[in-house]
Design a protein around this motif. Sequence first.
Motif, PDB file in Angstrom:
ATOM      1  N   ILE A   1       0.957  -1.155   0.260  1.00  0.00           N
ATOM      2  CA  ILE A   1      -0.220  -0.120   0.383  1.00  0.00           C
ATOM      3  C   ILE A   1       0.441   1.056  -0.175  1.00  0.00           C
ATOM      4  O   ILE A   1       2.072   1.655   0.664  1.00  0.00           O
ATOM      5  CB  ILE A   1      -0.773   0.305   1.355  1.00  0.00           C
ATOM      6  CG1 ILE A   1      -2.061  -1.150   1.125  1.00  0.00           C
ATOM      7  CG2 ILE A   1      -1.745   0.843   1.206  1.00  0.00           C
ATOM      8  CD1 ILE A   1      -2.511  -1.082   2.605  1.00  0.00           C
TER       9      ILE A   1
ATOM     10  N   TYR B   1       2.257  -2.073   4.434  1.00  0.00           N
ATOM     11  CA  TYR B   1       2.436  -1.026   4.851  1.00  0.00           C
ATOM     12  C   TYR B   1       2.690   0.117   5.928  1.00  0.00           C
ATOM     13  O   TYR B   1       3.927  -0.527   6.551  1.00  0.00           O
ATOM     14  CB  TYR B   1      -0.021  -1.108   5.121  1.00  0.00           C
ATOM     15  CG  TYR B   1      -0.028  -1.954   6.479  1.00  0.00           C
ATOM     16  CD1 TYR B   1      -0.259  -0.398   7.889  1.00  0.00           C
ATOM     17  CD2 TYR B   1       0.221  -3.222   7.264  1.00  0.00           C
ATOM     18  CE1 TYR B   1      -0.291  -1.618   8.494  1.00  0.00           C
ATOM     19  CE2 TYR B   1       0.214  -3.573   7.936  1.00  0.00           C
ATOM     20  CZ  TYR B   1      -0.099  -3.330   9.145  1.00  0.00           C
ATOM     21  OH  TYR B   1      -0.427  -3.581  10.221  1.00  0.00           O
TER      22      TYR B   1
ATOM     23  N   ILE C   1      -6.102  -1.254   4.930  1.00  0.00           N
ATOM     24  CA  ILE C   1      -5.898   0.212   4.012  1.00  0.00           C
ATOM     25  C   ILE C   1      -6.554   1.825   4.707  1.00  0.00           C
ATOM     26  O   ILE C   1      -5.858   2.857   4.080  1.00  0.00           O
ATOM     27  CB  ILE C   1      -6.580   0.023   2.647  1.00  0.00           C
ATOM     28  CG1 ILE C   1      -6.355  -1.335   1.852  1.00  0.00           C
ATOM     29  CG2 ILE C   1      -7.184   1.489   1.525  1.00  0.00           C
ATOM     30  CD1 ILE C   1      -7.039  -1.690   0.938  1.00  0.00           C
TER      31      ILE C   1
ATOM     32  N   ALA D   1      -3.712   2.461   6.830  1.00  0.00           N
ATOM     33  CA  ALA D   1      -2.208   2.838   5.731  1.00  0.00           C
ATOM     34  C   ALA D   1      -3.036   4.570   4.963  1.00  0.00           C
ATOM     35  O   ALA D   1      -1.828   5.542   5.305  1.00  0.00           O
ATOM     36  CB  ALA D   1      -2.564   2.321   4.905  1.00  0.00           C
TER      37      ALA D   1
END
Length: 288
Positions: free
Chosen positions: A81, A172, A232, A235
């Motif tokens: 990521i 990440y 995500i 991140a």
Amino acid sequence: MASLKEIDTRIKSTKKMKQITKAMNMVSSSKLRRAEQNTNQFRPYMVKMQDAITAVAGADKNSHHPMLRQREVNKSGYIVITSDQGLAGAYNANVLKHLLKDIENKHNSSEEYSILVLGQSGVDFLKNKGYDIHDSLTEVPDQPSFKEIQAIAKKAIDLYSDEAVDEVKIYYSHFVSVLENTPSMKTVLPLSPEDSSLGHGQMSSYEFEPDKEAILSVILPQYVESLIYGTILDAKASEHATRMTAMKNASDNATDIIDDLSIEYNRARQAAITQQITEIVGGAVALE
């Protein structure tokens, strides 16, 4: 010494740059608050999913579901990521450095791994380094929805389910605080015994229909998609915090440069005035 005009031009351009970095700092601060809010709102859903997994998988020690079964690792799948844009300090560099270090230490050939990338920065970097990218997702929104992320999460799950890879790891930047984030890695497939027993198992006394294996085949992919989505969100919070800090540092540096240039400008101006006075006095003396 630079001329007064050159120094004045540098001061004006630096002031304009400071206005831009200050505005970007404020924007990133606003996005960070929303990212933290999204993470906090998603957490109760993850808790309920963990409860369900604990109740079904945790109680069934003999489950043969592929996502719960460890197998020999012949090929690894990596999700990395990164951000779509720069100006985020060392955010992308730290994550990519962590990924490449593990690849170099573990693999001898590109046939031994597949890479899925989120973010244009990661795509550009890995392509320039000569790495093959199995799939990518760019233009990821600052506040991504589950539906927008689900497609690439499903591709990672399909790679594992089809035995194209034997494990899936995600790289990440973990958000710790506004001033701290750490490059991290976690394995999302296969689910470890710890992952399948994180919940409290309040549903352990329930009877499941049609059977636990059928239920696991539905909820485990959803759980892994949720793990990826939650990572995500984490991140993204880290990205906004890093960019906010980077823009604050840039604004502070601009202020220091403006102060130094102002001192230099005043000295040059004073020297010019002194030179003019000297020339006037010298001219008057010559006329006497």
